[in-house]
Scaffold this motif. Structure first.
Motif, PDB file in Angstrom:
ATOM      1  N   HIS A 110      -7.755 -11.662  -1.813  1.00  0.00           N
ATOM      2  CA  HIS A 110      -7.504 -13.035  -2.068  1.00  0.00           C
ATOM      3  C   HIS A 110      -5.717 -13.224  -2.567  1.00  0.00           C
ATOM      4  O   HIS A 110      -5.561 -12.188  -3.351  1.00  0.00           O
ATOM      5  N   SER A 111      -5.325 -13.968  -2.180  1.00  0.00           N
ATOM      6  CA  SER A 111      -4.037 -14.285  -2.400  1.00  0.00           C
ATOM      7  C   SER A 111      -3.348 -13.133  -2.140  1.00  0.00           C
ATOM      8  O   SER A 111      -3.061 -12.445  -1.358  1.00  0.00           O
ATOM      9  N   LEU A 112      -2.349 -12.878  -3.553  1.00  0.00           N
ATOM     10  CA  LEU A 112      -1.363 -11.878  -3.348  1.00  0.00           C
ATOM     11  C   LEU A 112      -1.973 -10.452  -3.487  1.00  0.00           C
ATOM     12  O   LEU A 112      -1.346  -9.526  -2.823  1.00  0.00           O
ATOM     13  N   GLY A 113      -3.337 -10.268  -3.504  1.00  0.00           N
ATOM     14  CA  GLY A 113      -4.054  -9.175  -3.563  1.00  0.00           C
ATOM     15  C   GLY A 113      -4.163  -8.638  -2.080  1.00  0.00           C
ATOM     16  O   GLY A 113      -4.092  -7.674  -1.829  1.00  0.00           O
ATOM     17  N   GLY A 114      -4.149  -9.560  -1.245  1.00  0.00           N
ATOM     18  CA  GLY A 114      -3.969  -9.173   0.356  1.00  0.00           C
ATOM     19  C   GLY A 114      -2.928  -8.574   0.471  1.00  0.00           C
ATOM     20  O   GLY A 114      -2.725  -7.597   1.403  1.00  0.00           O
ATOM     21  N   LEU A 115      -1.796  -9.139   0.035  1.00  0.00           N
ATOM     22  CA  LEU A 115      -0.229  -8.365   0.392  1.00  0.00           C
ATOM     23  C   LEU A 115      -0.146  -7.094  -0.211  1.00  0.00           C
ATOM     24  O   LEU A 115       0.239  -6.087   0.119  1.00  0.00           O
ATOM     25  N   ILE A 116      -0.820  -6.793  -1.528  1.00  0.00           N
ATOM     26  CA  ILE A 116      -0.781  -5.383  -2.190  1.00  0.00           C
ATOM     27  C   ILE A 116      -1.610  -4.621  -1.443  1.00  0.00           C
ATOM     28  O   ILE A 116      -1.152  -3.312  -1.182  1.00  0.00           O
ATOM     29  N   MET A 117      -2.925  -5.051  -1.028  1.00  0.00           N
ATOM     30  CA  MET A 117      -3.561  -4.127  -0.298  1.00  0.00           C
ATOM     31  C   MET A 117      -3.097  -3.694   1.136  1.00  0.00           C
ATOM     32  O   MET A 117      -3.110  -2.727   1.436  1.00  0.00           O
ATOM     33  N   ARG A 118      -2.325  -4.448   1.579  1.00  0.00           N
ATOM     34  CA  ARG A 118      -1.775  -4.280   2.983  1.00  0.00           C
ATOM     35  C   ARG A 118      -0.502  -3.147   2.714  1.00  0.00           C
ATOM     36  O   ARG A 118      -0.327  -2.412   3.282  1.00  0.00           O
ATOM     37  N   ALA A 119       0.126  -3.469   1.564  1.00  0.00           N
ATOM     38  CA  ALA A 119       1.208  -2.347   1.187  1.00  0.00           C
ATOM     39  C   ALA A 119       0.514  -1.013   1.049  1.00  0.00           C
ATOM     40  O   ALA A 119       1.378   0.015   1.097  1.00  0.00           O
TER      41      ALA A 119
ATOM     42  N   PHE B  30     -11.228  -5.262   6.792  1.00  0.00           N
ATOM     43  CA  PHE B  30     -10.199  -5.836   6.012  1.00  0.00           C
ATOM     44  C   PHE B  30     -10.477  -7.293   6.229  1.00  0.00           C
ATOM     45  O   PHE B  30     -10.100  -8.095   7.069  1.00  0.00           O
ATOM     46  N   PHE B  31     -10.825  -7.933   5.001  1.00  0.00           N
ATOM     47  CA  PHE B  31     -10.875  -9.496   4.816  1.00  0.00           C
ATOM     48  C   PHE B  31      -9.797  -9.930   3.722  1.00  0.00           C
ATOM     49  O   PHE B  31      -9.698  -9.493   2.894  1.00  0.00           O
ATOM     50  N   SER B  32      -8.926 -10.787   4.250  1.00  0.00           N
ATOM     51  CA  SER B  32      -8.199 -11.421   3.410  1.00  0.00           C
ATOM     52  C   SER B  32      -8.120 -13.224   3.488  1.00  0.00           C
ATOM     53  O   SER B  32      -8.366 -13.494   4.239  1.00  0.00           O
ATOM     54  N   PHE B  33      -8.173 -13.666   2.120  1.00  0.00           N
ATOM     55  CA  PHE B  33      -8.435 -15.126   2.182  1.00  0.00           C
ATOM     56  C   PHE B  33      -7.234 -15.552   1.525  1.00  0.00           C
ATOM     57  O   PHE B  33      -6.902 -15.158   0.353  1.00  0.00           O
ATOM     58  N   ALA B  34      -6.767 -16.774   1.932  1.00  0.00           N
ATOM     59  CA  ALA B  34      -5.503 -17.223   1.218  1.00  0.00           C
ATOM     60  C   ALA B  34      -4.312 -16.598   1.016  1.00  0.00           C
ATOM     61  O   ALA B  34      -3.752 -16.578   0.094  1.00  0.00           O
ATOM     62  N   CYS B  35      -4.174 -15.321   1.835  1.00  0.00           N
ATOM     63  CA  CYS B  35      -2.966 -14.485   1.563  1.00  0.00           C
ATOM     64  C   CYS B  35      -1.771 -15.076   2.578  1.00  0.00           C
ATOM     65  O   CYS B  35      -1.924 -15.228   3.721  1.00  0.00           O
TER      66      CYS B  35
END
Length: 83
Positions: free
Chosen positions: A30-39, A54-59
């Motif tokens: 969720h949110s910034l966590g999606g960007l961190i996981m993608r990194a 890989f599910f990302s919500f509001a990222c």
């Protein structure tokens, strides 16, 4: 932060999934966590065959400038009309 997350995941998998007991890896972000996981994903190449979903919500994958929210747009429209 992505590198640190990858190290933590690697350590967790090493501690709690001995041998070949790891079947699949899925990520829900969720949110910034999606960007961190993608990194973190490039640092987890050794587990690529185990990636399942890989599910990302509001990222903000495209950044903040290009995000369109119908809820925010509707709220701004209402405010303009009521003004």
């Amino acid at each position: 932060m992505g590198h640190n997350l990858a190290q933590e995941l690697d350590q967790y998998i090493h501690d709690y999934c001995p041998g070949k007991s790891l079947a699949k890896l899925s990520f829900v972000c969720h949110s910034l966590g999606g960007l961190i996981m993608r990194a973190a994903l490039p640092h987890l190449k050794s587990y690529a065959s185990k990636f399942h979903s890989f599910f990302s919500f509001a990222c903000p994958h495209l950044g903040c400038m290009y995000s369109k929210s119908s809820i925010v747009s509707a709220g701004l429209w209402v405010m303009k009309v009521l003004k």
